[in-house]
Design an enzyme around this catalytic site. Structure first.
Site: not given
Length: 479
Positions: A282, A248, A150, A460
């Site tokens: 996301c 993630e 993405n 992260e």
């Protein structure tokens, strides 16, 4: 027809198999390049190259590592137009979005960690005259970095940059759906003088390349961004091997709009947070909860604005480009049909878009708004990852939180209110790793990024990423 190659040991190489996969332009539906159909043998070569490079790279002074990473950042900036066009072509996103967001952020990732490593400090603890402890952080070895389609270069560099800055070598796999900018990054790394074998990029399918990276006994750390199902598979392999993991994963993010919000700002930003990158981020707010006092007003204004959004050729001045692939287009549209079966009413969009000219075979979807659904239905519980949002009214703060926290996900949430106490109160109760108040996607790279529940494991960003890609070692000296 452009032929993409693997980047192993500082060289651009054909796959061992000699086989290639077709790479589609989502806006035209046509094959425009080919990528290596790599397998375990290519991964093995990459691991060997990384092993050979690790000792020297891990002992390279911070200042020298920093210069090389900042040089890569410079070259990404110098190649902005070329990289943005490649990203738009490969992913289907509007060229203006890739130019404004994706490629500048990729450069920023390298620059941030190229400079952050210069300020990464060890800790010491004095024991009342008896001893001194000091805690070192050492690079782990070879990091396996697997990134999604993405935000291809944006998220690819988000993993690679801190891993390299910390002194690790990397075996990386970009998504096979969007490999082009990772390939162009290979050329940039060669130009920047990154030592051979420090970064290795192996293209190919997840079940072949991603699996081989995850299973490899000499890759002790895995960083993955992608779907929750794939994350579970990676965890099932990596956990029994005691690998360090950062996962993630997905999101089904709530956007809570209270009656006392700044209406115009909430409306404008909600349009963006719903449909940016065709809803394929996301962090997009796919469940919009609006307090009943302003529900009808917001709904009417939101529908009006969304109906004015343009869907078209990503190379033109449009709001939405193509979704990433034909299968993904079909998946997203299937959820619109599911929503109808669940009693939802489509207020805007809901259809495939067919264009003329070069994009007549492209994968386009209208921005879609659906209301009338129960908050527990599948449409409101499962990640669609496309330009589809639902509208739901609520009466009380407690009701909004119950609905917002009802999914298996807990990545991000947005709160709109002018009441400071309520903003903090709701933010504290929202089960999300990231909460924005009166804004969306306002990112500071120093802050931890990640989700709760099925949205992932670990964090992260900032020094959290440098911590992840290093092992702490405490040394105690008796005085």
């Amino acid at each position: 027809m452009q032929i993409i190659e693997n980047y192993i040991g500082g060289k651009l190489l054909k796959p061992v198999s000699g086989e290639y996969l077709d790479n589609f332009n989502p806006a035209t539906g046509s094959v425009y390049s080919q990528i290596p159909d790599s397998d375990q043998r290519d991964v093995e070569m990459a691991v060997e190259a990384a092993k050979n490079a690790f000792k020297k790279w891990s002992e390279t002074p911070y200042e020298q590592r920093s210069r090389i990473l900042c040089k890569i950042a410079d070259l990404i900036e110098e190649n902005l137009d070329r990289l943005a066009l490649a990203e738009s072509t490969d992913n289907g996103k509007p060229l203006k979005l890739a130019t404004k967001v994706d490629i500048p952020r990729a450069s920023a990732n390298f620059r941030f960690y190229g400079t952050a490593i210069m300020h990464y400090a060890s800790k010491s603890h004095y024991m009342e005259g008896n001893a001194v402890n000091y805690t070192m952080r050492e690079p782990i070895g070879i990091a396996g970095c697997i990134s999604p389609w993405n935000l291809p270069l944006y998220l690819f560099t988000w993993k690679i940059a801190p891993a390299l800055a910390a002194g690790n070598c990397v075996v990386a796999k970009p998504s096979e759906v969007t490999p082009m900018t990772a390939y162009l990054l290979s050329e940039i790394c060669i130009e920047a003088g990154l030592p051979d074998g420090v970064l290795n990029i192996v293209h190919g399918l997840g079940p072949k390349v991603g699996q081989a990276i995850t299973e490899h006994t000499e890759i002790p750390v895995i960083s993955f961004t992608g779907g929750t199902v794939t994350g579970k598979n990676i965890a099932a392999i990596a956990a029994p091997m005691f690998k360090k993991m950062s996962l993630e994963l997905g999101g089904k993010n709530p956007n809570i709009i209270f009656a006392d919000c700044d209406f115009d700002e909430a409306l404008k930003t909600t349009v963006l947070s719903s449909f940016a990158n065709q809803g394929q981020i996301c962090l997009c707010g796919s469940r919009i909860f609006v307090q009943r006092e302003i529900y009808d007003k917001f709904k009417d204004a939101f529908v009006e604005k969304v109906k004015k959004l343009t869907v078209g050729d990503p190379l033109e001045q449009v709001n939405l480009g193509a979704v990433v692939s034909k299968p993904h287009q079909e998946k997203v549209l299937s959820y619109v049909e599911l929503a109808k079966e669940e009693g939802g009413v489509v207020l805007a969009g809901g259809n495939k878009v067919t264009l003329e000219g070069r994009c007549k075979e492209g994968y386009f979807i209208e921005p879609t708004i659906i209301e009338g659904l129960d908050y527990k239905c599948r449409t409101n519980q499962e990640e669609i990852f496309g330009p589809v949002v639902t509208l739901t009214p609520f009466d009380t703060e407690e009701e909004a939180l119950e609905m917002a926290n009802s999914t298996q996900y807990g990545l991000a949430g947005t709160i709109w209110t002018s009441n400071l106490k309520k903003a903090h109160r709701v933010a504290h109760e929202l089960k999300s790793g990231i909460v924005w108040i009166n804004c969306w996607l306002l990112r500071d790279l120093r802050t931890p990024f990640g989700g709760m529940k099925n949205s992932g494991v670990g964090r992260e960003g900032g020094f959290e990423a440098l911590d992840f890609f290093t092992e702490p070692k405490n040394i105690c000296v008796k005085l």
